[in-house]
Design a protein around this motif. Structure first.
Motif, PDB file in Angstrom:
ATOM      1  N   PRO A  49       0.778  -1.239   0.000  1.00 35.21           N
ATOM      2  CA  PRO A  49       0.000   0.000   0.000  1.00 35.21           C
ATOM      3  C   PRO A  49       0.809   1.289   0.000  1.00 35.21           C
ATOM      4  O   PRO A  49       0.399   2.281  -0.632  1.00 35.21           O
ATOM      5  N   PHE A  50       1.948   1.326   0.698  1.00 31.72           N
ATOM      6  CA  PHE A  50       2.747   2.555   0.690  1.00 31.72           C
ATOM      7  C   PHE A  50       3.256   2.862  -0.719  1.00 31.72           C
ATOM      8  O   PHE A  50       3.233   4.013  -1.168  1.00 31.72           O
ATOM      9  N   VAL A  51       3.708   1.830  -1.411  1.00 31.36           N
ATOM     10  CA  VAL A  51       4.189   2.019  -2.782  1.00 31.36           C
ATOM     11  C   VAL A  51       3.039   2.427  -3.699  1.00 31.36           C
ATOM     12  O   VAL A  51       3.185   3.320  -4.544  1.00 31.36           O
ATOM     13  N   VAL A  52       1.893   1.791  -3.520  1.00 30.41           N
ATOM     14  CA  VAL A  52       0.723   2.120  -4.343  1.00 30.41           C
ATOM     15  C   VAL A  52       0.406   3.604  -4.272  1.00 30.41           C
ATOM     16  O   VAL A  52       0.157   4.263  -5.293  1.00 30.41           O
ATOM     17  N   GLU A  53       0.411   4.161  -3.062  1.00 29.41           N
ATOM     18  CA  GLU A  53       0.042   5.575  -2.883  1.00 29.41           C
ATOM     19  C   GLU A  53       0.985   6.517  -3.618  1.00 29.41           C
ATOM     20  O   GLU A  53       0.605   7.634  -3.969  1.00 29.41           O
ATOM     21  N   GLU A  54       2.203   6.063  -3.869  1.00 27.22           N
ATOM     22  CA  GLU A  54       3.181   6.908  -4.560  1.00 27.22           C
ATOM     23  C   GLU A  54       3.111   6.753  -6.083  1.00 27.22           C
ATOM     24  O   GLU A  54       3.895   7.385  -6.794  1.00 27.22           O
ATOM     25  N   LEU A  55       2.178   5.929  -6.558  1.00 28.22           N
ATOM     26  CA  LEU A  55       2.052   5.697  -8.000  1.00 28.22           C
ATOM     27  C   LEU A  55       0.635   6.008  -8.473  1.00 28.22           C
ATOM     28  O   LEU A  55      -0.085   5.129  -8.973  1.00 28.22           O
ATOM     29  N   PRO A  56       0.180   7.256  -8.336  1.00 31.14           N
ATOM     30  CA  PRO A  56      -1.164   7.601  -8.796  1.00 31.14           C
ATOM     31  C   PRO A  56      -1.288   7.380 -10.301  1.00 31.14           C
ATOM     32  O   PRO A  56      -0.330   7.572 -11.053  1.00 31.14           O
ATOM     33  N   GLU A 272      21.434   2.097  -4.724  1.00 31.76           N
ATOM     34  CA  GLU A 272      21.274   1.843  -3.290  1.00 31.76           C
ATOM     35  C   GLU A 272      20.527   2.999  -2.668  1.00 31.76           C
ATOM     36  O   GLU A 272      20.874   4.169  -2.872  1.00 31.76           O
ATOM     37  N   VAL A 273      19.485   2.658  -1.913  1.00 38.74           N
ATOM     38  CA  VAL A 273      18.685   3.667  -1.227  1.00 38.74           C
ATOM     39  C   VAL A 273      19.154   3.733   0.222  1.00 38.74           C
ATOM     40  O   VAL A 273      19.122   2.724   0.935  1.00 38.74           O
ATOM     41  N   PRO A 274      19.600   4.888   0.682  1.00 37.00           N
ATOM     42  CA  PRO A 274      20.166   4.978   2.037  1.00 37.00           C
ATOM     43  C   PRO A 274      19.104   5.003   3.127  1.00 37.00           C
ATOM     44  O   PRO A 274      17.930   5.298   2.879  1.00 37.00           O
ATOM     45  N   ASP A 275      19.541   4.687   4.333  1.00 36.32           N
ATOM     46  CA  ASP A 275      18.755   4.893   5.551  1.00 36.32           C
ATOM     47  C   ASP A 275      17.465   4.085   5.592  1.00 36.32           C
ATOM     48  O   ASP A 275      16.491   4.484   6.210  1.00 36.32           O
ATOM     49  N   LEU A 276      17.444   2.936   4.917  1.00 34.17           N
ATOM     50  CA  LEU A 276      16.288   2.044   4.950  1.00 34.17           C
ATOM     51  C   LEU A 276      16.786   0.626   5.158  1.00 34.17           C
ATOM     52  O   LEU A 276      17.945   0.309   4.909  1.00 34.17           O
ATOM     53  N   ASN A 277      15.878  -0.255   5.612  1.00 33.42           N
ATOM     54  CA  ASN A 277      16.246  -1.658   5.761  1.00 33.42           C
ATOM     55  C   ASN A 277      15.416  -2.527   4.814  1.00 33.42           C
ATOM     56  O   ASN A 277      14.599  -2.018   4.040  1.00 33.42           O
ATOM     57  N   GLY A 287      10.225   4.878   2.646  1.00 32.71           N
ATOM     58  CA  GLY A 287      10.766   3.934   1.688  1.00 32.71           C
ATOM     59  C   GLY A 287      10.065   4.030   0.348  1.00 32.71           C
ATOM     60  O   GLY A 287      10.705   4.074  -0.718  1.00 32.71           O
ATOM     61  N   ALA A 288       8.736   4.072   0.380  1.00 32.43           N
ATOM     62  CA  ALA A 288       7.975   4.169  -0.863  1.00 32.43           C
ATOM     63  C   ALA A 288       8.302   5.457  -1.607  1.00 32.43           C
ATOM     64  O   ALA A 288       8.423   5.460  -2.842  1.00 32.43           O
ATOM     65  N   ARG A 289       8.457   6.544  -0.881  1.00 33.06           N
ATOM     66  CA  ARG A 289       8.801   7.812  -1.536  1.00 33.06           C
ATOM     67  C   ARG A 289      10.192   7.759  -2.162  1.00 33.06           C
ATOM     68  O   ARG A 289      10.437   8.383  -3.199  1.00 33.06           O
TER      69      ARG A 289
END
Length: 302
Positions: A49-56, A272-277, A287-289
């Motif tokens: 769902p978090f990823v979905v919200e970032e892909l209108p 590589e995306v920083p500051d995430l696990n 993360g999604a953003r």
């Protein structure tokens, strides 16, 4: 207001019905693209769902893989090829010929297998902290391999919980989510539970997790898919994070191991995306953003 409406559909596959989550754009148009999103080894479609919200404007189709979530009653063996066959059935059910495919964790390994077994169905391929060989020990038992890769994640599957609040308390104490607890995570974790006598247990069985983990690390199906990956017609996007399942460094792909993989796979583009696990790269707002711009580019390239 949400950018999407949500529904579920049950799709017939070998052995039963596969539960599929569908997020449709609130104001759909004929040109709206569709993506297939594949979750990790003990997750469900509610990881997205978090990823979905970032892909209108994008329809997201995300199944519960067999043996997980509401697909945990699907009979028959799992393994990368079985999951890939299920995903072809899902695409057929929705009338989708070829779509961008996003895979997280084990879902990335399934995505690589799908791209090899049914390349005409995969327009673009994005691997999120998975999909390429892990730095796993060789020559160990199935149980030791699962423990080395998943650790406490596998141990959780043997536990029983009195009720949903007890399960949420278990996860609140998990270091991976200390910064990112949310109502969406609570819904995701609650969905994971199924009755077991007078208690509750995670929907994914340890046996299923063991079979899939061994197959994705040692199976011939995935080995063949990885050998074919350099011939995939489009550049493959690989997103990794610097922290692992317990929010510890390094992540699943230590720098030296990752460098060797990338040298052998020139068509894999790495970010590589920083500051995430490993979890929060998809299961958190930040993360999604962070990954949404990478995912969005796949539609313009498609």
């Amino acid at each position: 207001m949400s950018s999407h409406t949500y529904r579920t559909v049950d799709v017939p596959v070998s052995g039963g019905l596969l539960r599929v989550g569908v997020w449709d754009p609130v104001s759909p148009t004929a040109g709206d693209p569709t993506a297939l999103a594949i979750h990790g080894v003990t997750a469900s479609h509610l990881a997205w769902p978090f990823v979905v919200e970032e892909l209108p404007g994008v329809r997201i189709i995300a199944p519960d893989l067999r043996g997980r979530g509401a697909s945990n009653g699907v009979d028959g063996p799992a393994g990368m090829a079985a999951h890939a066959a299920d995903l072809v059935a899902v695409l057929d059910a929705f009338g989708e010929r070829s779509v961008p495919v996003f895979g997280h964790s084990m879902g990335a390994f399934v995505a690589v297998t799908l791209a090899n077994l049914a390349p005409e169905r995969v327009a673009r391929l994005v691997l999120i902290d998975g999909g390429l060989p892990l730095d796993a020990p060789a020559g160990v038992s199935a149980e030791a391999l699962v423990q080395a890769i998943l650790g406490p994640t596998a141990e959780r599957l043997s536990k029983r919980f009195a009720d949903v609040p007890a399960y949420l308390d278990f996860w609140r104490a998990h270091p991976a989510f200390a910064r990112d607890w949310s109502a969406e995570l609570e819904a995701y974790f609650a969905y994971d539970l199924v009755p077991d006598g007078d208690a509750l247990r995670p929907a994914t069985s340890l046996a299923t997790t063991t079979d899939d983990t061994v197959d994705m690390n040692t199976g011939s199906t995935l080995s063949a898919a990885l050998r074919a990956l350099p011939a995939f017609v489009s550049p493959v996007e690989l997103i990794t994070v610097a922290r692992g399942l317990l929010d510890e460094p390094p992540g699943l792909y230590p720098p030296a191991h990752l460098a060797a993989l990338l040298e052998a796979l020139p068509n894999v583009h790495h970010v590589e995306v920083p500051d995430l696990n490993h979890y929060t790269v998809v299961m958190s707002e930040r993360g999604a953003r962070a990954i949404a711009p990478i995912l969005s580019r796949e539609f313009s390239a498609h």
